[in-house]
Design a protein around this motif. Structure first.
Motif, short mmCIF file in Angstrom:
data_model
loop_
_atom_site.label_atom_id
_atom_site.label_comp_id
_atom_site.label_asym_id
_atom_site.label_seq_id
_atom_site.Cartn_x
_atom_site.Cartn_y
_atom_site.Cartn_z
N GLY A 161 123.77 123.73 -81.28
CA GLY A 161 123.66 123.64 -82.78
C GLY A 161 123.05 122.27 -83.11
N MET A 162 122.37 121.44 -82.31
CA MET A 162 121.58 120.16 -82.49
C MET A 162 120.62 120.59 -83.53
SD MET A 162 120.11 117.18 -80.20
CE MET A 162 121.68 116.66 -79.82
N ALA A 163 120.21 119.99 -84.49
CA ALA A 163 119.24 120.06 -85.29
C ALA A 163 117.88 119.26 -84.65
CB ALA A 163 119.53 119.43 -86.80
N PRO A 164 116.81 120.15 -84.72
CA PRO A 164 115.72 119.44 -83.91
C PRO A 164 115.49 118.25 -84.98
CG PRO A 164 115.38 121.75 -84.38
CD PRO A 164 116.60 121.56 -84.98
N GLY A 165 115.01 117.03 -84.13
CA GLY A 165 114.89 115.76 -84.55
C GLY A 165 116.32 114.88 -84.82
N ALA A 166 117.27 115.46 -84.29
CA ALA A 166 118.48 114.33 -84.45
C ALA A 166 118.22 113.50 -83.58
CB ALA A 166 119.83 115.62 -84.36
N PRO A 167 119.24 112.34 -83.63
CA PRO A 167 119.40 111.42 -82.51
C PRO A 167 119.65 111.98 -81.05
CG PRO A 167 120.62 110.76 -84.47
CD PRO A 167 120.14 112.04 -84.60
N GLY A 168 118.62 111.87 -80.04
CA GLY A 168 118.95 112.27 -78.77
C GLY A 168 118.01 113.66 -78.61
N TRP A 169 117.42 114.08 -79.55
CA TRP A 169 116.66 115.29 -79.62
C TRP A 169 115.65 115.07 -78.45
CZ3 TRP A 169 116.44 120.23 -80.41
CH2 TRP A 169 115.33 120.93 -80.35
N GLY A 170 115.77 116.08 -77.50
CA GLY A 170 114.32 116.10 -76.31
C GLY A 170 114.39 114.65 -75.48
N GLU A 171 115.37 114.00 -75.56
CA GLU A 171 115.52 112.93 -74.74
C GLU A 171 116.09 113.31 -73.15
OE1 GLU A 171 117.68 109.54 -76.59
OE2 GLU A 171 116.37 109.40 -78.15
N ASP A 172 115.34 112.90 -72.24
CA ASP A 172 115.40 113.64 -70.92
C ASP A 172 115.85 112.35 -70.04
OD1 ASP A 172 115.37 114.85 -68.39
OD2 ASP A 172 113.66 115.85 -68.70
N PRO A 173 117.07 112.47 -69.28
CA PRO A 173 117.54 111.59 -68.51
C PRO A 173 117.32 111.57 -67.15
CG PRO A 173 119.26 112.84 -68.82
CD PRO A 173 118.39 113.37 -69.77
N ASP A 174 116.42 112.83 -66.86
CA ASP A 174 116.00 113.04 -65.59
C ASP A 174 114.35 112.51 -65.45
OD1 ASP A 174 115.82 113.92 -62.66
OD2 ASP A 174 114.75 115.66 -63.73
N GLY A 175 114.01 111.55 -64.81
CA GLY A 175 112.56 110.93 -64.59
C GLY A 175 112.03 111.80 -63.33
N ILE A 176 110.96 111.20 -63.28
CA ILE A 176 110.12 111.65 -62.04
C ILE A 176 110.03 110.84 -60.92
CG2 ILE A 176 107.77 112.09 -61.47
CD1 ILE A 176 107.00 113.07 -63.91
N ALA A 177 110.23 111.48 -59.78
CA ALA A 177 110.29 110.73 -58.49
C ALA A 177 108.88 110.79 -57.80
CB ALA A 177 111.37 111.58 -57.50
N ILE A 178 108.24 109.72 -57.48
CA ILE A 178 106.92 109.68 -56.94
C ILE A 178 106.96 109.14 -55.46
CG2 ILE A 178 104.64 108.59 -57.25
CD1 ILE A 178 105.53 108.15 -60.39
N HIS A 179 106.58 109.89 -54.58
CA HIS A 179 106.79 109.61 -52.85
C HIS A 179 105.14 109.25 -52.60
CE1 HIS A 179 110.67 111.65 -52.35
NE2 HIS A 179 110.11 112.32 -53.66
N ASP A 180 105.01 107.89 -52.10
CA ASP A 180 103.87 107.54 -51.65
C ASP A 180 103.32 107.94 -50.28
OD1 ASP A 180 105.06 105.64 -50.27
OD2 ASP A 180 104.54 103.86 -51.18
N GLY A 181 104.33 108.53 -49.43
CA GLY A 181 103.78 108.87 -48.20
C GLY A 181 104.20 107.76 -47.05
N SER A 182 104.71 106.69 -47.58
CA SER A 182 105.18 105.75 -46.41
C SER A 182 106.49 105.76 -46.35
CB SER A 182 104.71 104.61 -46.90
OG SER A 182 105.14 103.90 -48.09
N GLY A 183 107.28 106.58 -47.25
CA GLY A 183 108.81 106.51 -47.24
C GLY A 183 109.14 105.75 -48.72
#
Length: 358
Positions: free
Chosen positions: A265-287
Protein backbone atom coordinates in the motif's frame (compact mmCIF):
# COMPACT_ATOMS: atom_id res chain seq x y z
CA UNK A 1 2.01 33.71 -17.92
CA UNK A 2 1.65 30.68 -20.18
CA UNK A 3 -0.92 28.14 -19.08
CA UNK A 4 0.22 24.72 -17.95
CA UNK A 5 0.03 21.98 -20.60
CA UNK A 6 -3.09 19.86 -20.52
CA UNK A 7 -2.85 16.60 -18.65
CA UNK A 8 -2.92 13.35 -20.60
CA UNK A 9 -6.26 11.62 -20.05
CA UNK A 10 -5.80 7.91 -19.37
CA UNK A 11 -8.13 4.95 -19.68
CA UNK A 12 -7.00 1.73 -17.98
CA UNK A 13 -8.30 -1.59 -19.30
CA UNK A 14 -8.06 -4.32 -16.67
CA UNK A 15 -7.92 -4.13 -12.89
CA UNK A 16 -6.40 -7.50 -12.06
CA UNK A 17 -2.96 -7.93 -10.53
CA UNK A 18 -1.09 -5.76 -13.05
CA UNK A 19 -3.68 -3.02 -13.33
CA UNK A 20 -4.32 -2.72 -9.62
CA UNK A 21 -0.79 -3.26 -8.30
CA UNK A 22 1.29 -1.42 -10.88
CA UNK A 23 -0.54 0.65 -13.45
CA UNK A 24 -3.12 2.54 -11.41
CA UNK A 25 -0.72 3.63 -8.61
CA UNK A 26 2.08 4.57 -11.02
CA UNK A 27 -0.24 6.51 -13.35
CA UNK A 28 -1.73 8.41 -10.42
CA UNK A 29 1.77 9.26 -9.17
CA UNK A 30 2.63 11.20 -12.36
CA UNK A 31 1.15 14.73 -12.31
CA UNK A 32 0.91 14.96 -16.11
CA UNK A 33 -1.38 11.93 -16.25
CA UNK A 34 -5.08 11.93 -15.34
CA UNK A 35 -6.65 8.50 -14.81
CA UNK A 36 -10.22 9.06 -16.03
CA UNK A 37 -11.78 5.62 -16.44
CA UNK A 38 -11.15 1.94 -15.77
CA UNK A 39 -12.58 -1.06 -17.61
CA UNK A 40 -13.28 -3.87 -15.17
CA UNK A 41 -15.76 -6.70 -14.70
CA UNK A 42 -15.66 -5.97 -10.96
CA UNK A 43 -16.44 -2.26 -10.42
CA UNK A 44 -16.63 -2.71 -6.65
CA UNK A 45 -12.96 -3.71 -6.55
CA UNK A 46 -11.99 -0.53 -8.39
CA UNK A 47 -14.15 1.70 -6.22
CA UNK A 48 -12.70 0.16 -3.06
CA UNK A 49 -9.35 1.66 -4.08
CA UNK A 50 -10.48 4.61 -6.21
CA UNK A 51 -13.85 5.90 -4.96
CA UNK A 52 -15.86 7.78 -7.53
CA UNK A 53 -13.72 6.89 -10.54
CA UNK A 54 -15.66 6.05 -13.69
CA UNK A 55 -15.78 2.28 -14.28
CA UNK A 56 -17.09 0.60 -17.43
CA UNK A 57 -17.47 -3.11 -18.02
CA UNK A 58 -16.82 -2.99 -21.78
CA UNK A 59 -13.10 -2.64 -22.64
CA UNK A 60 -13.83 -1.49 -26.19
CA UNK A 61 -15.81 1.45 -24.85
CA UNK A 62 -12.80 2.64 -22.87
CA UNK A 63 -10.48 2.01 -25.85
CA UNK A 64 -12.58 4.34 -28.02
CA UNK A 65 -13.71 6.90 -25.43
CA UNK A 66 -13.55 10.55 -26.51
CA UNK A 67 -12.53 11.35 -22.93
CA UNK A 68 -9.26 9.36 -23.25
CA UNK A 69 -5.96 10.20 -24.95
CA UNK A 70 -3.90 7.22 -23.75
CA UNK A 71 -5.22 3.67 -23.42
CA UNK A 72 -3.38 1.32 -21.05
CA UNK A 73 -4.08 -2.36 -21.73
CA UNK A 74 -3.54 -4.56 -18.67
CA UNK A 75 -6.00 -7.33 -19.55
CA UNK A 76 -5.21 -11.03 -20.25
CA UNK A 77 -2.47 -11.63 -22.80
CA UNK A 78 -4.72 -12.95 -25.55
CA UNK A 79 -6.70 -9.68 -25.55
CA UNK A 80 -3.70 -7.38 -25.99
CA UNK A 81 -3.60 -7.34 -29.79
CA UNK A 82 -7.34 -6.94 -30.50
CA UNK A 83 -7.77 -4.20 -27.88
CA UNK A 84 -4.64 -2.41 -29.05
CA UNK A 85 -5.97 -2.45 -32.61
CA UNK A 86 -9.31 -1.00 -31.51
CA UNK A 87 -7.57 1.79 -29.55
CA UNK A 88 -5.14 2.65 -32.35
CA UNK A 89 -7.90 2.75 -34.94
CA UNK A 90 -9.72 5.17 -32.63
CA UNK A 91 -6.65 7.43 -32.69
CA UNK A 92 -5.38 6.66 -29.19
CA UNK A 93 -1.84 6.35 -27.91
CA UNK A 94 -1.38 2.99 -26.21
CA UNK A 95 0.56 1.24 -23.47
CA UNK A 96 0.37 -2.55 -23.55
CA UNK A 97 1.36 -4.68 -20.58
CA UNK A 98 3.90 -7.41 -21.31
CA UNK A 99 3.96 -9.56 -23.30
CA UNK A 100 3.15 -7.16 -26.13
CA UNK A 101 1.28 -9.80 -28.17
CA UNK A 102 1.07 -13.57 -28.54
CA UNK A 103 3.51 -13.72 -31.45
CA UNK A 104 5.75 -11.65 -33.69
CA UNK A 105 3.22 -11.46 -36.52
CA UNK A 106 0.64 -9.76 -34.27
CA UNK A 107 3.32 -7.38 -33.01
CA UNK A 108 4.34 -6.41 -36.54
CA UNK A 109 0.75 -5.68 -37.47
CA UNK A 110 0.29 -3.34 -34.52
CA UNK A 111 3.58 -1.52 -35.13
CA UNK A 112 2.56 -0.95 -38.75
CA UNK A 113 -0.83 0.36 -37.63
CA UNK A 114 0.87 2.64 -35.10
CA UNK A 115 2.94 4.21 -37.86
CA UNK A 116 -0.06 4.72 -40.11
CA UNK A 117 -2.00 6.36 -37.29
CA UNK A 118 0.92 8.50 -36.09
CA UNK A 119 0.35 7.32 -32.52
CA UNK A 120 2.68 6.23 -29.72
CA UNK A 121 2.95 2.55 -28.80
CA UNK A 122 4.87 1.46 -25.71
CA UNK A 123 5.08 -1.86 -23.90
CA UNK A 124 5.13 -1.67 -20.09
CA UNK A 125 8.76 -2.62 -19.45
CA UNK A 126 8.70 -1.10 -15.97
CA UNK A 127 11.57 -3.29 -14.79
CA UNK A 128 14.04 -1.01 -16.55
CA UNK A 129 13.66 1.15 -13.44
CA UNK A 130 14.24 -1.57 -10.83
CA UNK A 131 17.06 -1.01 -8.36
CA UNK A 132 18.65 -4.41 -9.00
CA UNK A 133 18.90 -3.91 -12.77
CA UNK A 134 19.97 -0.26 -12.49
CA UNK A 135 22.71 -1.20 -10.03
CA UNK A 136 24.09 -3.91 -12.29
CA UNK A 137 23.82 -1.66 -15.34
CA UNK A 138 25.81 1.08 -13.59
CA UNK A 139 28.53 -1.33 -12.48
CA UNK A 140 28.89 -2.73 -15.99
CA UNK A 141 29.02 0.77 -17.50
CA UNK A 142 31.70 1.79 -15.02
CA UNK A 143 33.81 -1.19 -16.10
CA UNK A 144 34.33 -2.55 -12.61
CA UNK A 145 34.53 -6.15 -13.86
CA UNK A 146 35.87 -5.41 -17.34
CA UNK A 147 34.25 -6.76 -20.47
CA UNK A 148 31.28 -8.97 -19.59
CA UNK A 149 31.48 -12.56 -20.80
CA UNK A 150 28.71 -14.25 -18.76
CA UNK A 151 25.51 -12.57 -17.61
CA UNK A 152 22.95 -14.46 -15.54
CA UNK A 153 19.55 -13.07 -14.62
CA UNK A 154 16.98 -14.82 -12.42
CA UNK A 155 13.33 -13.84 -11.99
CA UNK A 156 11.89 -16.40 -9.62
CA UNK A 157 8.83 -16.96 -7.44
CA UNK A 158 7.86 -19.54 -4.84
CA UNK A 159 4.35 -20.70 -5.65
CA UNK A 160 4.34 -24.49 -5.33
CA UNK A 161 0.57 -24.76 -5.76
CA UNK A 162 -0.86 -24.09 -9.21
CA UNK A 163 -3.36 -21.24 -9.04
CA UNK A 164 -6.64 -21.03 -10.92
CA UNK A 165 -5.78 -17.97 -13.00
CA UNK A 166 -5.20 -17.29 -16.67
CA UNK A 167 -1.46 -16.64 -16.22
CA UNK A 168 -0.97 -20.27 -15.17
CA UNK A 169 -3.58 -21.76 -17.48
CA UNK A 170 -3.23 -23.69 -20.70
CA UNK A 171 -4.66 -20.94 -22.87
CA UNK A 172 -2.80 -18.68 -25.28
CA UNK A 173 -0.21 -16.50 -23.59
CA UNK A 174 -0.10 -18.52 -20.36
CA UNK A 175 3.05 -19.75 -18.65
CA UNK A 176 6.06 -18.28 -16.91
CA UNK A 177 8.03 -17.50 -20.06
CA UNK A 178 5.37 -15.09 -21.32
CA UNK A 179 4.81 -13.77 -17.79
CA UNK A 180 8.36 -13.09 -16.58
CA UNK A 181 10.39 -13.72 -19.72
CA UNK A 182 9.62 -10.29 -21.24
CA UNK A 183 11.30 -8.55 -18.30
CA UNK A 184 14.37 -10.78 -18.51
CA UNK A 185 14.68 -10.36 -22.27
CA UNK A 186 14.09 -6.61 -22.29
CA UNK A 187 16.75 -5.95 -19.66
CA UNK A 188 19.25 -8.11 -21.55
CA UNK A 189 18.58 -6.34 -24.85
CA UNK A 190 18.94 -2.95 -23.18
CA UNK A 191 22.40 -3.99 -21.97
CA UNK A 192 23.78 -6.01 -24.86
CA UNK A 193 21.61 -5.54 -27.94
CA UNK A 194 20.25 -8.36 -30.06
CA UNK A 195 21.72 -11.87 -29.76
CA UNK A 196 22.87 -13.99 -32.69
CA UNK A 197 20.85 -17.03 -31.64
CA UNK A 198 18.60 -18.32 -28.84
CA UNK A 199 18.46 -21.71 -27.13
CA UNK A 200 15.82 -22.64 -24.56
CA UNK A 201 14.33 -25.27 -22.30
CA UNK A 202 10.82 -24.86 -20.87
CA UNK A 203 9.20 -27.27 -18.43
CA UNK A 204 6.22 -27.95 -16.18
CA UNK A 205 7.67 -28.96 -12.82
CA UNK A 206 4.79 -28.47 -10.37
CA UNK A 207 2.16 -31.18 -9.98
CA UNK A 208 -0.86 -30.20 -12.02
CA UNK A 209 0.89 -27.45 -13.98
CA UNK A 210 -1.02 -26.53 -17.16
CA UNK A 211 1.70 -24.37 -18.70
CA UNK A 212 5.44 -23.86 -18.35
CA UNK A 213 6.49 -22.90 -14.83
CA UNK A 214 10.26 -23.19 -15.37
CA UNK A 215 12.34 -21.57 -18.09
CA UNK A 216 16.03 -21.63 -18.92
CA UNK A 217 16.94 -19.54 -21.95
CA UNK A 218 20.36 -18.64 -23.32
CA UNK A 219 20.95 -15.65 -25.59
CA UNK A 220 24.04 -16.38 -27.65
CA UNK A 221 26.41 -13.58 -28.68
CA UNK A 222 29.80 -13.91 -30.36
CA UNK A 223 31.79 -13.54 -27.14
CA UNK A 224 29.04 -13.47 -24.48
CA UNK A 225 26.41 -15.78 -23.07
CA UNK A 226 23.30 -14.39 -21.37
CA UNK A 227 21.43 -16.90 -19.19
CA UNK A 228 17.81 -16.09 -18.36
CA UNK A 229 16.15 -18.19 -15.68
CA UNK A 230 12.61 -18.14 -14.29
CA UNK A 231 10.93 -20.58 -11.93
CA UNK A 232 7.90 -20.91 -9.68
CA UNK A 233 9.77 -23.20 -7.28
CA UNK A 234 12.51 -21.02 -5.81
CA UNK A 235 12.07 -20.37 -2.10
CA UNK A 236 15.40 -18.58 -1.75
CA UNK A 237 19.15 -18.85 -2.10
CA UNK A 238 19.26 -17.78 -5.74
CA UNK A 239 20.94 -14.48 -6.67
CA UNK A 240 19.05 -12.02 -8.84
CA UNK A 241 22.10 -11.30 -11.01
CA UNK A 242 25.46 -13.02 -11.44
CA UNK A 243 27.85 -11.35 -13.89
CA UNK A 244 31.36 -12.50 -14.81
CA UNK A 245 33.82 -10.32 -16.71
CA UNK A 246 37.46 -10.27 -17.71
CA UNK A 247 38.41 -8.29 -14.58
CA UNK A 248 36.13 -9.85 -11.97
CA UNK A 249 32.59 -10.83 -11.02
CA UNK A 250 29.63 -9.11 -9.45
CA UNK A 251 26.67 -10.48 -7.52
CA UNK A 252 23.33 -8.80 -6.82
CA UNK A 253 21.58 -11.01 -4.30
CA UNK A 254 18.13 -9.61 -3.72
CA UNK A 255 15.45 -8.23 -6.01
CA UNK A 256 13.99 -4.76 -6.27
CA UNK A 257 11.43 -4.01 -3.55
CA UNK A 258 8.93 -1.78 -5.38
CA UNK A 259 6.45 -4.57 -6.07
CA UNK A 260 6.40 -5.46 -2.37
CA UNK A 261 6.01 -1.80 -1.46
CA UNK A 262 3.06 -1.42 -3.83
CA UNK A 263 1.42 -4.56 -2.44
CA UNK A 264 1.85 -3.14 1.06
CA UNK A 265 0.00 0.00 0.00
CA UNK A 266 2.96 2.39 -0.21
CA UNK A 267 2.37 5.30 -2.55
CA UNK A 268 5.01 5.66 -5.27
CA UNK A 269 7.41 8.41 -4.25
CA UNK A 270 6.74 8.07 -0.52
CA UNK A 271 9.78 8.17 1.81
CA UNK A 272 11.79 4.99 1.29
CA UNK A 273 10.28 4.30 -2.14
CA UNK A 274 12.62 2.13 -4.20
CA UNK A 275 15.44 2.30 -1.67
CA UNK A 276 17.30 -1.00 -1.85
CA UNK A 277 19.40 -1.98 1.20
CA UNK A 278 21.08 -4.79 -0.75
CA UNK A 279 24.12 -3.54 -2.64
CA UNK A 280 26.39 -5.25 -5.14
CA UNK A 281 29.29 -7.51 -4.20
CA UNK A 282 32.29 -7.15 -6.53
CA UNK A 283 34.90 -9.93 -6.60
CA UNK A 284 38.31 -9.09 -8.08
CA UNK A 285 39.65 -12.64 -8.39
CA UNK A 286 42.26 -12.34 -5.62
CA UNK A 287 39.81 -13.09 -2.85
CA UNK A 288 38.98 -9.45 -2.18
CA UNK A 289 35.33 -8.41 -2.22
CA UNK A 290 34.19 -4.80 -2.50
CA UNK A 291 30.66 -3.56 -2.00
CA UNK A 292 28.77 -0.84 -3.84
CA UNK A 293 25.42 0.59 -2.74
CA UNK A 294 22.37 -0.10 -4.86
CA UNK A 295 20.86 2.52 -7.12
CA UNK A 296 17.43 3.71 -5.97
CA UNK A 297 14.69 2.26 -8.17
CA UNK A 298 11.70 4.25 -9.38
CA UNK A 299 9.16 2.70 -11.78
CA UNK A 300 7.34 6.04 -11.92
CA UNK A 301 9.95 7.00 -14.50
CA UNK A 302 8.29 4.74 -17.07
CA UNK A 303 5.09 6.78 -17.04
CA UNK A 304 6.86 10.09 -16.40
CA UNK A 305 9.00 9.67 -19.53
CA UNK A 306 6.00 8.62 -21.60
CA UNK A 307 3.92 11.56 -20.34
CA UNK A 308 6.74 13.99 -21.13
CA UNK A 309 6.86 12.80 -24.72
CA UNK A 310 3.10 13.04 -25.15
CA UNK A 311 2.89 16.51 -23.61
CA UNK A 312 5.69 17.66 -25.94
CA UNK A 313 3.95 16.09 -28.92
CA UNK A 314 6.82 13.70 -29.57
CA UNK A 315 5.98 10.33 -31.10
CA UNK A 316 9.05 8.08 -31.05
CA UNK A 317 9.30 4.83 -32.99
CA UNK A 318 12.11 3.31 -30.92
CA UNK A 319 9.79 1.94 -28.22
CA UNK A 320 7.69 0.12 -30.82
CA UNK A 321 10.76 -1.36 -32.49
CA UNK A 322 12.20 -2.47 -29.14
CA UNK A 323 8.89 -4.21 -28.43
CA UNK A 324 9.23 -6.12 -31.71
CA UNK A 325 12.72 -7.23 -30.73
CA UNK A 326 11.57 -8.54 -27.36
CA UNK A 327 8.77 -10.47 -29.08
CA UNK A 328 11.27 -11.93 -31.56
CA UNK A 329 13.37 -13.28 -28.67
CA UNK A 330 10.34 -14.64 -26.83
CA UNK A 331 9.14 -16.42 -29.95
CA UNK A 332 12.61 -17.74 -30.82
CA UNK A 333 12.84 -19.27 -27.33
CA UNK A 334 9.50 -21.04 -27.78
CA UNK A 335 10.67 -22.50 -31.10
CA UNK A 336 14.05 -23.46 -29.65
CA UNK A 337 12.43 -25.25 -26.71
CA UNK A 338 10.03 -27.11 -28.97
CA UNK A 339 12.65 -28.19 -31.52
CA UNK A 340 15.71 -28.58 -29.32
CA UNK A 341 17.71 -26.34 -31.67
CA UNK A 342 19.49 -23.01 -31.58
CA UNK A 343 17.27 -20.43 -33.31
CA UNK A 344 18.17 -17.17 -35.05
CA UNK A 345 15.89 -14.14 -34.75
CA UNK A 346 13.59 -13.53 -37.71
CA UNK A 347 13.91 -9.75 -37.73
CA UNK A 348 14.33 -7.69 -40.86
CA UNK A 349 17.30 -5.28 -41.10
CA UNK A 350 14.94 -2.39 -40.43
CA UNK A 351 13.60 -4.08 -37.30
CA UNK A 352 17.12 -4.48 -35.92
CA UNK A 353 17.97 -0.76 -35.93
CA UNK A 354 16.65 0.13 -32.47
CA UNK A 355 18.46 -2.59 -30.53
CA UNK A 356 18.51 -0.46 -27.38
CA UNK A 357 22.15 -1.42 -26.87
CA UNK A 358 24.14 0.67 -24.41
Amino acid sequence: MASAPARIRVGLIGYGYAGRTFHAPLIRAVPALDLRVVASSDPAKVWADLPGLAVLTDPATVATSEDVDLVVIASPNDTHAPLAQIALEAGKHIVVDKPFTLDLAEARGLVALTRRQGRMLSVFHNRRWDSDYLSVRRAIAEGVIGKVRHFESHFDRFRPQVRDRWREGAGPGGGIWYDLGPHLVDQALQLFGLPDRVTANLARLRPGALSDDWAHVVLEYRDLRVVLQASMLVAGGSSRFVVHGEAGSLIKERSDIQEQQLLAGMAPGAPGWGEDPDGIAIHDGSGAVAHAPAVVGDQRRYYADLARQLVQGVVESSAALESLQVMACLEAALIAARTGTSVALTLTPGEQDASGCG
